[in-house]
Scaffold this active site. Sequence first.
Site, PDB file in Angstrom:
ATOM      1  N   LEU A  49       0.826  -1.213   0.000  1.00  0.00           N
ATOM      2  CA  LEU A  49       0.000   0.000   0.000  1.00  0.00           C
ATOM      3  C   LEU A  49       0.857   1.258   0.000  1.00  0.00           C
ATOM      4  CD1 LEU A  49      -2.751  -1.026   2.605  1.00  0.00           C
ATOM      5  CD2 LEU A  49      -2.702  -1.408   0.132  1.00  0.00           C
TER       6      LEU A  49
ATOM      7  N   LYS B 220      -4.625  -2.055  15.357  1.00  0.00           N
ATOM      8  CA  LYS B 220      -5.399  -1.297  14.374  1.00  0.00           C
ATOM      9  C   LYS B 220      -6.615  -0.621  15.006  1.00  0.00           C
ATOM     10  CE  LYS B 220      -2.745  -2.184  10.860  1.00  0.00           C
ATOM     11  NZ  LYS B 220      -1.969  -1.104  10.230  1.00  0.00           N
TER      12      LYS B 220
ATOM     13  N   TYR C 290      -2.883  -7.802  16.273  1.00  0.00           N
ATOM     14  CA  TYR C 290      -3.132  -7.000  15.079  1.00  0.00           C
ATOM     15  C   TYR C 290      -4.403  -6.170  15.240  1.00  0.00           C
ATOM     16  CZ  TYR C 290      -3.694  -5.840  10.125  1.00  0.00           C
ATOM     17  OH  TYR C 290      -3.834  -5.167   8.937  1.00  0.00           O
TER      18      TYR C 290
END
Length: 253
Positions: free
Chosen positions: A17, A163, A159
Amino acid sequence: MEISGNGALVTGGASGLGLATARHLAAAGAIVTIVDLPNSAGAAVAEELGGRFVPTDVTREDEVAAAVAEAERAAPLRIIVNCAGIAPPAKVLDREGQPTPVDDFARIVAINLVGSYRVAAHGAAAIARTEPTEGGDRGVIINTASVAAFEGQIGQPGYAASKGGVHAMTLPIARELARHAIRVCTIAPGILETPMLSGLPQAAQDSLGTQVPYPSRLGRPEEFAQLVESIVRNGYLNGETIRLDGAIRMQPR
């Protein structure tokens, strides 16, 4: 806010990304500084884009400060995009029913959440030193969360927590930096064609794509980069986390 002629710093800019974002911003006229690990392809990417590469570990305060300073020297720094992150699976209990090392959890949070905050903080200080544009803006910080922030799957506690933290800090930071005319937004991607997923067999990738309601495929890094550009240019987008996921809602596994 205009992109051409302004500085942009992209973490994780050597792949996935971040690479798509760096290329997109450079094509729009930004002077891009690539921030990634020393063993990444950052130098080659910077040469391709006519930008700069600063080898950086986002868990290191001194290295982040040096990267931001280098980006400031290249051009008025107005755009920060945080794409650096890791996503190793780490269950709470292993196969024998024993707790997995808490250091595994802490490392994910240190890179994904604390690293994003560190870059945002140093980046905000640099943006605040710029002169406002004709429209009164100074710049924008864009962080990367994940749909795992809302529907974390089994094996993703670290994770998902990291996030979720990125999402949670978006509004308070946006509110604080408003007095400096700095906007803050977060993108929460779904299943995108990142290097991690590209390594899976095609059948597995196709299977993941069918889980997306529409379009039933993996998202493309270029679509992430397009959203970055939209956030930069749209001066009324602030304090928001935007899902980029084809309407997927992740199942437990």
